[in-house]
Write a protein that holds these residues in place. Structure first.
Motif, short mmCIF file in Angstrom:
data_model
loop_
_atom_site.label_atom_id
_atom_site.label_comp_id
_atom_site.label_asym_id
_atom_site.label_seq_id
_atom_site.Cartn_x
_atom_site.Cartn_y
_atom_site.Cartn_z
N LEU A 1 -22.21 -65.11 36.94
CA LEU A 1 -23.59 -65.64 37.04
C LEU A 1 -23.87 -66.15 38.57
O LEU A 1 -25.15 -65.67 38.99
CB LEU A 1 -23.60 -66.87 36.27
N ASP B 1 -25.25 -63.49 40.69
CA ASP B 1 -26.56 -63.22 40.33
C ASP B 1 -27.65 -64.15 40.65
O ASP B 1 -28.64 -64.00 40.37
CB ASP B 1 -26.76 -62.97 38.72
N LEU B 2 -27.13 -65.01 41.70
CA LEU B 2 -28.07 -66.19 41.80
C LEU B 2 -29.19 -65.79 42.61
O LEU B 2 -30.31 -66.32 42.35
CB LEU B 2 -27.23 -67.46 42.53
N ALA B 3 -29.00 -64.67 43.36
CA ALA B 3 -30.34 -64.51 44.31
C ALA B 3 -31.36 -63.78 43.53
O ALA B 3 -32.43 -63.73 44.08
CB ALA B 3 -29.69 -63.38 45.36
N THR B 4 -31.14 -63.11 42.15
CA THR B 4 -32.09 -62.62 41.48
C THR B 4 -33.21 -63.95 40.77
O THR B 4 -32.52 -64.51 39.75
CB THR B 4 -31.63 -61.77 40.42
N ARG B 5 -34.20 -64.10 41.23
CA ARG B 5 -34.83 -65.35 40.93
C ARG B 5 -35.59 -65.22 39.47
O ARG B 5 -36.06 -64.02 39.44
CB ARG B 5 -35.94 -65.69 41.99
N PRO B 6 -35.56 -66.14 38.57
CA PRO B 6 -36.39 -65.84 37.42
C PRO B 6 -37.62 -66.42 37.70
O PRO B 6 -38.14 -67.06 38.62
CB PRO B 6 -35.81 -67.01 36.30
N THR B 7 -38.55 -65.95 36.80
CA THR B 7 -39.97 -66.28 36.77
C THR B 7 -40.33 -67.53 36.12
O THR B 7 -40.02 -67.90 35.03
CB THR B 7 -40.81 -65.13 35.96
N PRO B 8 -40.79 -68.67 37.12
CA PRO B 8 -41.23 -69.76 36.43
C PRO B 8 -42.39 -69.79 35.40
O PRO B 8 -43.07 -68.80 35.35
CB PRO B 8 -41.73 -70.77 37.47
N VAL B 9 -42.47 -70.45 34.22
CA VAL B 9 -43.40 -70.35 33.44
C VAL B 9 -44.79 -70.34 33.64
O VAL B 9 -45.82 -69.30 33.30
CB VAL B 9 -43.16 -71.65 32.12
N ARG C 1 -40.87 -74.29 27.34
CA ARG C 1 -39.72 -74.65 28.09
C ARG C 1 -39.03 -75.56 27.05
O ARG C 1 -39.50 -76.36 26.29
CB ARG C 1 -40.21 -75.58 29.13
N LYS D 1 -41.70 -63.96 27.86
CA LYS D 1 -40.24 -63.72 27.60
C LYS D 1 -39.64 -64.37 28.82
O LYS D 1 -38.26 -64.69 28.46
CB LYS D 1 -40.10 -62.37 27.69
N ALA D 2 -40.29 -64.73 29.90
CA ALA D 2 -39.56 -65.78 30.77
C ALA D 2 -39.34 -67.23 30.58
O ALA D 2 -38.41 -67.77 31.17
CB ALA D 2 -40.41 -65.81 32.25
N GLY D 3 -39.82 -67.39 29.48
CA GLY D 3 -39.67 -68.87 28.76
C GLY D 3 -38.63 -68.96 28.02
O GLY D 3 -37.86 -67.87 27.76
N ALA D 4 -38.30 -70.14 27.53
CA ALA D 4 -37.24 -70.20 26.47
C ALA D 4 -37.62 -71.47 25.56
O ALA D 4 -37.26 -72.61 25.68
CB ALA D 4 -35.87 -70.71 27.32
#
Lengths: 183, 212
Positions: free
Chosen positions: B10, B13-21, B82, B149-152
């Motif tokens: 994990l 993989d930190l450099a791969t940024r997730p998309t904020p909602v 979120r 799908k970027a959300g949770a």
């Protein structure tokens, strides 16, 4: 409680700014919390502890993949607890059904040493074995063998960018495998 | 794989940024709204007398209602996508929207002779309204359900319904500039049915595709 969550938030902020060491620290701290939560949840519903580490790993994957849903101006505690609760409920709903994997796929990833007494370090190799070939090799190289991105790229004669993409896709696929979805 | 090994992977993989909602929602609107706008302009057409009715209070109310529903949908989507964030104050916005509608319906019942109530409610294109609001909402909804799908979400169904409300309100806002039925009685019936249909579709699809 407050101090612990403040610590998580501080480390997570550093992690989001790119500090890998801080990220490892916060994930380790969260692991302790998640494990305790999962044990408590399983005990409450009369489930054995066999799947505790699966829930911990599933929650860690979710925290990682969904870290963009934490708003840095809000407390991190409720966010973490909501993810832990979601993953625990998912696991309880699945009723402890083990993920079915042909034994041949598992054999090479099984640990050589006899099962250790520590339940919390139970090997979850069977989820890795469901990844497709190259993804599995790359995730395994970085996780289990502890290789860096660069070393892994050299080993498989790939670019570092391609390794990063494969690693990220592999982790997203692991998260789906835990949910019994097609990766 | 031991948990310590997973943490190793994990952090690599930190450099791969997730998309904020919020960005996910923005991307969806950026992709979906132009398509809906295109359908409005090229297939439906804006009503030709728009400049003569632009200051008509009934006409303006349609936008007050649909835009307040749009604001409620947007706020609900941002919150419900979120984890650990219930609808909370965003429900207040939904109540504002419903309150505006009730107020307008009440006013219309006072100013309109009772013999005109039914014709005002039925309008002349009720069926079109019910069908065209979901049609205009389709592209924004599809885009939202894709990028979210970027959300949770704590509840994928509720997050999907919020996306449906947002898309339905976008559809209603665009449709309001085409539709020549301006009575609040018409809006309270057919617009609400159209938006609700999209909300239910969002609920159903969200429950399947927004799991994480």
């Amino acid at each position: 409680m407050e101090a612990r969550e403040q610590e998580w938030a501080t480390l997570m902020l550093a992690a989001l700014a790119g500090d890998e060491a801080a990220y490892r620290s916060v994930l380790q701290a969260l692991t302790v919390f998640l494990r305790a939560e999962a044990r408590r949840g399983f005990a409450r519903y009369g489930r054995g502890g066999a799947d505790v580490e699966d829930v911990v790993q599933e929650a860690l994957l979710a925290i990682h993949l969904k870290r963009g849903t934490w708003r840095t101006d809000e407390p991190i505690g409720p966010w973490v607890r909501a993810i832990a609760r979601n993953k625990l409920i998912d696991s309880l709903r699945r009723g402890g059904k083990r993920i079915n994997v042909p034994i041949d796929d598992v054999i090479e990833t099984l640990p050589a040493e006899p099962p250790s007494e520590q339940l919390n370090e139970r090997d979850a190799g069977e989820v890795l074995s469901k990844l497709n070939g190259r993804q599995r090799e790359i995730v395994q190289s970085i996780s289990i063998n502890g290789a860096s991105i660069r070393e892994t790229a050299a080993k498989f004669a790939m670019s570092e960018g391609a390794v990063r993409v494969a690693l990220h896709r592999g982790l997203a696929a692991l998260s789906k495998i835990y949910r019994n979805e097609e990766p | 794989m031991k948990t310590e090994n997973l943490i190793q992977a994990l952090s690599a993989d930190l450099a791969t940024r997730p998309t904020p909602v919020p960005r996910a929602v923005f991307q969806a609107l950026w992709a979906g709204v132009p398509i809906a706008l295109g359908i409005l302009i090229f297939a439906l057409e804006v009503r030709p007398d728009i400049w003569t009715v632009i200051a008509n209070p009934r006409f303006l109310f349609k936008f007050m209602f649909s835009l307040s529903a749009l604001a409620a949908g947007l706020w609900l989507v941002l919150r419900l996508s979120r984890p650990g964030t219930p609808a909370g104050p965003a429900l207040g916005m939904l109540a504002v929207s419903a309150g505006l509608l009730l107020l307008a319906v009440g006013t219309e019942l006072v100013v309109l002779p009772s013999g005109n109530w039914l014709p005002a409610l039925m309008g002349d294109r009720a069926l079109a309204c019910m069908v065209l609001i979901p049609t205009l909402a389709a592209a924004p909804l599809a885009a939202l359900l894709y990028t979210l799908k970027a959300g949770a979400p704590d509840s994928p169904q509720l997050a999907g319904a919020a996306a449906g409300l947002l898309a339905g309100a976008i559809g209603a806002t665009l449709y309001a500039s085409h539709c020549t039925n301006d009575s609040p009685l018409f809006v309270a019936t057919w617009y609400v049915i159209g938006i609700s249909a999209v909300t239910v579709i969002g609920w159903l699809i969200g429950g399947r595709v927004l799991r994480w």
